[in-house]
Enzyme design. Sequence first.
Site, mmCIF file in Angstrom:
data_model
loop_
_atom_site.group_PDB
_atom_site.id
_atom_site.type_symbol
_atom_site.label_atom_id
_atom_site.label_comp_id
_atom_site.label_asym_id
_atom_site.label_seq_id
_atom_site.Cartn_x
_atom_site.Cartn_y
_atom_site.Cartn_z
ATOM 1 N N TYR A 91 1.007 -1.221 -0.115
ATOM 2 C CA TYR A 91 -0.029 -0.001 0.043
ATOM 3 C C TYR A 91 0.793 1.265 0.125
ATOM 4 O O TYR A 91 1.945 1.253 0.519
ATOM 5 C CB TYR A 91 -0.902 -0.183 1.393
ATOM 6 C CG TYR A 91 -1.979 -1.006 1.422
ATOM 7 C CD1 TYR A 91 -3.068 -0.743 0.773
ATOM 8 C CD2 TYR A 91 -1.862 -2.271 2.162
ATOM 9 C CE1 TYR A 91 -4.080 -1.724 0.513
ATOM 10 C CE2 TYR A 91 -2.870 -3.181 1.916
ATOM 11 C CZ TYR A 91 -4.134 -2.600 1.403
ATOM 12 O OH TYR A 91 -5.048 -3.826 1.380
ATOM 13 N N TYR A 94 0.131 -9.880 0.716
ATOM 14 C CA TYR A 94 1.030 -9.286 1.328
ATOM 15 C C TYR A 94 1.196 -10.065 2.678
ATOM 16 O O TYR A 94 -0.140 -10.448 3.303
ATOM 17 C CB TYR A 94 0.759 -7.799 1.339
ATOM 18 C CG TYR A 94 -0.373 -7.354 2.038
ATOM 19 C CD1 TYR A 94 -0.716 -7.428 3.314
ATOM 20 C CD2 TYR A 94 -1.521 -6.976 1.074
ATOM 21 C CE1 TYR A 94 -2.060 -6.898 3.859
ATOM 22 C CE2 TYR A 94 -2.697 -6.452 1.572
ATOM 23 C CZ TYR A 94 -2.813 -6.747 2.943
ATOM 24 O OH TYR A 94 -4.291 -6.058 3.348
ATOM 25 N N ARG A 99 -2.116 -12.383 3.689
ATOM 26 C CA ARG A 99 -3.685 -11.788 3.313
ATOM 27 C C ARG A 99 -3.631 -12.512 1.585
ATOM 28 O O ARG A 99 -2.731 -11.983 0.736
ATOM 29 C CB ARG A 99 -3.694 -10.347 3.070
ATOM 30 C CG ARG A 99 -3.471 -9.863 4.468
ATOM 31 C CD ARG A 99 -4.941 -10.071 5.209
ATOM 32 N NE ARG A 99 -6.073 -10.699 4.858
ATOM 33 C CZ ARG A 99 -7.080 -10.112 4.619
ATOM 34 N NH1 ARG A 99 -7.042 -8.702 4.292
ATOM 35 N NH2 ARG A 99 -8.118 -10.595 4.166
ATOM 36 N N HIS A 106 -6.940 -8.813 -2.408
ATOM 37 C CA HIS A 106 -8.335 -8.533 -2.221
ATOM 38 C C HIS A 106 -8.182 -6.810 -2.678
ATOM 39 O O HIS A 106 -7.145 -6.435 -2.559
ATOM 40 C CB HIS A 106 -8.571 -8.592 -0.758
ATOM 41 C CG HIS A 106 -7.730 -8.003 0.324
ATOM 42 N ND1 HIS A 106 -6.674 -8.373 0.652
ATOM 43 C CD2 HIS A 106 -7.493 -6.728 0.895
ATOM 44 C CE1 HIS A 106 -5.765 -7.725 1.554
ATOM 45 N NE2 HIS A 106 -6.732 -6.697 1.710
ATOM 46 N N HIS A 148 -10.486 -3.548 -0.998
ATOM 47 C CA HIS A 148 -11.157 -2.980 -0.195
ATOM 48 C C HIS A 148 -12.550 -2.173 -1.019
ATOM 49 O O HIS A 148 -12.099 -1.502 -1.658
ATOM 50 C CB HIS A 148 -10.688 -2.131 0.886
ATOM 51 C CG HIS A 148 -9.483 -2.841 1.790
ATOM 52 N ND1 HIS A 148 -9.787 -3.460 2.904
ATOM 53 C CD2 HIS A 148 -8.334 -3.335 1.366
ATOM 54 C CE1 HIS A 148 -8.662 -4.172 3.351
ATOM 55 N NE2 HIS A 148 -7.954 -3.853 2.689
HETATM 56 FE FE LIG Z 1 -5.753 -4.931 2.445
#
Ligand SMILES: [Fe+2]
Length: 240
Positions: A105, A144, A154, A157, A159
Amino acid sequence: MRSVLGYRRPPEDTQPAYLEPRYVSTLKRAPTQPLVLLRHTLSEISGPVFGRECIGPRDHDLTIQHSGEPIGERIVVTGQVLDDDGKAVPHTLVEIWQANAAGRYRHAIDQHHAPLDPNFTGCGRTLTDAAGFYTFTTIKPGAYPWRNHPNAWRPAHIHFSIFGPSFCTRLVTQMYFPGDPLLSRDPMYLSVPNDDARHRLIAKFDWQTTIPDVALGYQFNIVLRGPEATPFESPSGGSP
Ligand SMILES: [Fe+2]
């Protein structure tokens, strides 16, 4: 004051449990006392709502927000936002945020040892059309690591936040990709007890919106309330 008909609460096992021991942060933030349900009043079931003036012309396409093109596999994500009686929710704000293709991110807290992409911010927004449909063009996010347990990763995905007709119907959730081997090991995904509800978090691969030579299509419909509701995140905390 005039009494109002409040929104129905979702059936219990279709939403993530507040306390899910495998999802370690819930141990600290789950309520220890029964919740007090507040009665909905006119202010909760009416505005404010967001209008078209909030949306920029490039906000729905995360691949054209910079001078260069982001690295990664192009995808088109489309879907319809529906109410609990199957009625389309038109002109409602849909927002997304996601990691880049390397699984990072653009955020100060994310110190994952993976490259940032100068041409990818990872945020998008749009309004549904008159029939409740939305479309985003983006890149497929990478998996990640997170610190929930040893060797925790994870699944890929995106959000989502969907406002619906009022603040009371805002839904924050995550869209996953079909066939991801990490899903069966992800405590966050597994925190939705009901099998059907959990599977509604996985987008469907979609030939209809796949663009030849350009991008794969995925379909992700979102139901704001009722027995078919898309599972949403606990209001008591966020998630990575
Ligand atoms: Fe996330």
